[in-house]
Design a protein around this motif. Sequence first.
Motif, mmCIF file in Angstrom:
data_model
loop_
_atom_site.group_PDB
_atom_site.id
_atom_site.type_symbol
_atom_site.label_atom_id
_atom_site.label_comp_id
_atom_site.label_asym_id
_atom_site.label_seq_id
_atom_site.Cartn_x
_atom_site.Cartn_y
_atom_site.Cartn_z
ATOM 1 N N MET A 163 -45.690 -17.943 -28.925
ATOM 2 C CA MET A 163 -45.637 -19.239 -28.249
ATOM 3 C C MET A 163 -45.170 -19.072 -26.805
ATOM 4 O O MET A 163 -45.799 -19.568 -25.877
ATOM 5 C CB MET A 163 -44.677 -20.154 -29.017
ATOM 6 N N GLU A 197 -47.684 -17.213 -24.812
ATOM 7 C CA GLU A 197 -48.780 -18.137 -24.564
ATOM 8 C C GLU A 197 -48.461 -18.973 -23.332
ATOM 9 O O GLU A 197 -49.293 -19.140 -22.436
ATOM 10 C CB GLU A 197 -48.874 -19.039 -25.808
ATOM 11 N N ARG A 242 -52.665 -33.071 -24.298
ATOM 12 C CA ARG A 242 -51.763 -32.217 -25.078
ATOM 13 C C ARG A 242 -50.858 -33.047 -25.971
ATOM 14 O O ARG A 242 -50.634 -32.711 -27.136
ATOM 15 C CB ARG A 242 -50.920 -31.348 -24.146
ATOM 16 N N ILE A 246 -52.826 -34.493 -29.002
ATOM 17 C CA ILE A 246 -53.152 -33.587 -30.106
ATOM 18 C C ILE A 246 -51.917 -32.946 -30.703
ATOM 19 O O ILE A 246 -52.019 -32.023 -31.495
ATOM 20 C CB ILE A 246 -54.155 -32.497 -29.692
ATOM 21 N N GLY A 247 -50.737 -33.447 -30.364
ATOM 22 C CA GLY A 247 -49.564 -33.056 -31.121
ATOM 23 C C GLY A 247 -48.520 -32.217 -30.414
ATOM 24 O O GLY A 247 -47.623 -31.691 -31.058
ATOM 25 N N ALA A 248 -48.630 -32.106 -29.074
ATOM 26 C CA ALA A 248 -47.571 -31.397 -28.364
ATOM 27 C C ALA A 248 -46.329 -32.265 -28.342
ATOM 28 O O ALA A 248 -46.426 -33.479 -28.203
ATOM 29 C CB ALA A 248 -48.006 -31.098 -26.939
ATOM 30 N N HIS A 278 -42.559 -29.081 -25.681
ATOM 31 C CA HIS A 278 -43.659 -28.180 -25.332
ATOM 32 C C HIS A 278 -44.079 -28.373 -23.877
ATOM 33 O O HIS A 278 -44.286 -27.416 -23.138
ATOM 34 C CB HIS A 278 -44.869 -28.426 -26.235
ATOM 35 N N GLU A 288 -60.742 -21.728 -26.322
ATOM 36 C CA GLU A 288 -59.325 -21.974 -25.992
ATOM 37 C C GLU A 288 -58.976 -23.453 -26.136
ATOM 38 O O GLU A 288 -57.884 -23.814 -26.562
ATOM 39 C CB GLU A 288 -59.019 -21.498 -24.576
ATOM 40 N N LEU A 325 -56.135 -25.224 -29.028
ATOM 41 C CA LEU A 325 -54.958 -25.956 -28.543
ATOM 42 C C LEU A 325 -54.064 -26.579 -29.632
ATOM 43 O O LEU A 325 -52.850 -26.353 -29.638
ATOM 44 C CB LEU A 325 -55.429 -27.023 -27.551
ATOM 45 N N PRO A 326 -54.644 -27.369 -30.586
ATOM 46 C CA PRO A 326 -53.762 -27.988 -31.593
ATOM 47 C C PRO A 326 -53.031 -26.935 -32.426
ATOM 48 O O PRO A 326 -51.905 -27.160 -32.860
ATOM 49 C CB PRO A 326 -54.722 -28.787 -32.475
ATOM 50 N N ILE A 358 -51.959 -24.022 -31.367
ATOM 51 C CA ILE A 358 -50.841 -23.476 -30.592
ATOM 52 C C ILE A 358 -49.581 -24.280 -30.881
ATOM 53 O O ILE A 358 -48.517 -23.727 -31.150
ATOM 54 C CB ILE A 358 -51.160 -23.514 -29.087
ATOM 55 N N TYR A 359 -49.735 -25.623 -30.850
ATOM 56 C CA TYR A 359 -48.555 -26.465 -31.066
ATOM 57 C C TYR A 359 -48.119 -26.459 -32.524
ATOM 58 O O TYR A 359 -47.069 -26.970 -32.872
ATOM 59 C CB TYR A 359 -48.846 -27.893 -30.590
ATOM 60 N N HIS A 388 -51.974 -15.748 -32.908
ATOM 61 C CA HIS A 388 -53.157 -15.630 -32.060
ATOM 62 C C HIS A 388 -54.449 -15.288 -32.812
ATOM 63 O O HIS A 388 -55.457 -15.969 -32.668
ATOM 64 C CB HIS A 388 -52.909 -14.600 -30.969
ATOM 65 N N ARG A 409 -55.590 -18.005 -35.116
ATOM 66 C CA ARG A 409 -55.990 -19.133 -34.306
ATOM 67 C C ARG A 409 -57.429 -18.967 -33.833
ATOM 68 O O ARG A 409 -58.251 -19.872 -33.930
ATOM 69 C CB ARG A 409 -55.050 -19.174 -33.108
ATOM 70 N N ARG A 445 -62.320 -29.247 -31.744
ATOM 71 C CA ARG A 445 -60.881 -29.275 -31.506
ATOM 72 C C ARG A 445 -60.195 -30.258 -32.453
ATOM 73 O O ARG A 445 -59.082 -30.020 -32.922
ATOM 74 C CB ARG A 445 -60.604 -29.665 -30.052
#
Lengths: 402, 235
Positions: A1, A4, A313, A316-318, A322, B107, B111-112, B114-115, B120, B123, B159
Motif C-alpha cells: 500500500m 503503491e 477515489r 469507490i471506497g477510499a 487514504h 490500473e 483501484l478499488p 488497492i483500497y 499486487h 490485483r 472497475r
Amino acid sequence: MIWETIRLALRSVRRNALRSFLTLLGIVIGVAAVIAMLTIGSGTTQKVKADISKLGSNLLVVRSGRFNGPRSSDTVARPLEEKDAEALSRQLSGARAIAPAAQKQVRAVFGTESLVTGVTGTESAFLEARDWTLASGRVFSESETRSGAGVCLIGETVRQQFFGAGDPVGEAIRVNQMSCQVIGLLEAKGYTGFGQDQDNVVLMPLHAFQRRIAGNRNVDNIYVAADEATPTSILLPRVEGILRDARRVPPDGENDFDIRDMTQIADTMASATATMTGMLGAVAGVSLLVGGIGIMNIMLVSVTERTREIGIRLAIGAHERHILIQFLVEATVLSLLGGIIGILLGLSLAGLAAVTMSIPFAPSPAVILLAVGFSALIGMVFGFFPALRGARLDPIEALRHE
Amino acid sequence: MSGAPLINFDKVWKTYGEGEARVNALAGVDLAIPRGQFVAIMGPSGSGKSTAMNIVGCLDTPTAGTYSFMGVDAGRLDRGRRATLRNLHIGFVFQGYNLLPRTTAVENVELPLIYRGVAHTERRQLAMQALAEVGLIGREHHTPAELSGGQQQRVAIARAIVSRPTLLVADEPTGNLDTARSHEIMDLLTRLNQDLGLTIVMVTHEPDIAAYAGRTVRFLDGHVASDARTAEAAL
C-alpha cells in the motif's frame, strides 16, 4: 500500500515535471544554502583551530608590557629579560619547553638573491615549544647558544628563495650584514588563516641576535609549552607568580608583562566562527521555510486540480486517510527530492569553496541527515493542510467538479 | 437477512437549505429493491432521482427516515464506514466514465482493490479478469484518452465489478454514447445482472434504455410517482 502510494506520488511529480521542478527549487535552494553554510563554516572553524595550534599546542606566550586596559600606554613597559626565562626554567614545574625569543624583520642575502624575512633569536627549546621539527640538519648546540655563534636554521620559503630545491645545510647566508652558517632546515608549516607565511623565517641563537641584529639585550617573548599532564589554565598562574617574583613587582602592583593562553585564544576564535556559522545557517533556514510555503501552495493547486479524481477515489471506497496519505506522501516525496538535490548542490558549493578558500572540506553526516529529515518534515507539515482539505471533500461535490 | 430487501427506503426525506430557501429533494420516499433486480430510475431533473441515487450508493445520508442497505442502517453510518461499505459492496458507473486520466485501463480497474488492500499480483489478475468480462482484453495498457467512449465505459464497468459487489449503481451510463454503443453497454449490464446476479440501480432519461431493466421507478417532486414491474411501463 505505501509503495503503491509512493509510486503514485512519483508519477504525479513526473507528470507535472516543470511545475514540480519549480516547486522543488525553493527547497533545493534552502537546503543547499544550509548545507553549504554549515559545511563551509565547520571547515573554517577547523582551519582556524589548526592555524592556531600550528603556533604550538598548549602554549603560553609571555610578552612585555600591558596589552590590555585603558592605561596601557601611560606606563613605559619594562622589556622582558633573559633572566626572566632563566627564572622560569629553574622554578616552573609542568612545562615541557621554555624559550625566550626576540624578533625583527630584516633583509637576508645569499649571492644575488635577497629576501625580507622574520629573524628570531632564541634557543633550541623554541622548536619544541612551537611544535616545530627539522626537515634536515641539526639544532643549536649548547656552546653555540651560549656564545651566540653565527649559525642559523632557515624556513622552507627562505630555502626556496636562496637554494631552490637544493640542500642549504653548510651554506652561509648574510642576515643584516652578519654572516651566518645554515645548520638546519625547518619543516614547512604553510600559511596561517590570516595569510601569513610561517616559513619565511630564520632562527639564530638569542645572543647572536641581540648582539648583531637588535643591538640590545631585550627579549620580546617567552614561550612556555605545558606538558601533557598540565593544562595551560593551571600553568598560567604559576608562570605569573614566578615572573612577578623575578621582576620584583610589588604585591599590590600590576603585572608589567602579559601572558596569553593560545589554547584559549584558539577556543575563542573557533567558537566565534561557529556562532557566525550558526547565524548564517539560520538565515539560510528561513529560505527553507519559504520553500515549504511553495510546497503548500502547489499542493493546494494539486488538490483543487484533482478534485474529481478525489471524488472518484472516495466513491469507490477510499477512506479519508487514504486521500490524506496520498497527498502527504506526494508533498513529502516532492520536498525530499528537493532536499536530496539541495544536499548535492550544497556539498558541491562547499567543495568549491573549500578549494578556492583553501579550507578543509568538512561535510557533517549529522547536518546532512538533519537536512534530509527537515525537508521531509517540511513536506509533511506544509502538505498536511492541503491533504486534509482533499480528504475532507464531499464525494458528491467532488464528482460534480469540472 | 435474506428475507429483507437489499435496499430499503423507509419514509426517507432529504432537505437542502434553510428557511425560505428550503428544498425537499426527497419527501418521504418508500422504496424496496430485492437482491438481483435490475431497476431503472426515471424522472425529470429536480425530481429527486439523483439524490435518491446518492443515498442508494451510500454517498449521501437522509435528513429523516431510514435507509437500509443489506439490512444495515446505512444512513446512520459515519463517513469511514460508508466508504468501507461502498468499497466492499457497491460499484459505480457514471455518465462521464470518471476514469483517472493518464492511467492505464488495468490500473483504473485495480483501484478499488488497492483500497481493499489486495496484493499486487492478485490485483492484476482480478483486474484482467474483469476486463475480459467486459470484452476489453488487448486494451488493458491504453489510457482513457486512447480509448473510445464505449471502451471507456467498459473500463468503468470493469472497475465497478472487479471487487464482486452486490450492487451496481449506474448514473446515466449511456448518456454520452451513440445508439449502437448504448445498446452494447446495456447488453453488457443485462448480462452481468443475469450471469452474476448483480443488483443494478440505473438512472436514465431514455425510455429505450430503461426498457432493459425489469422494473422502472419514476420520481416526481421528491416522491415515487410510479413503480412498474415490466419494461412496457417505461413508455
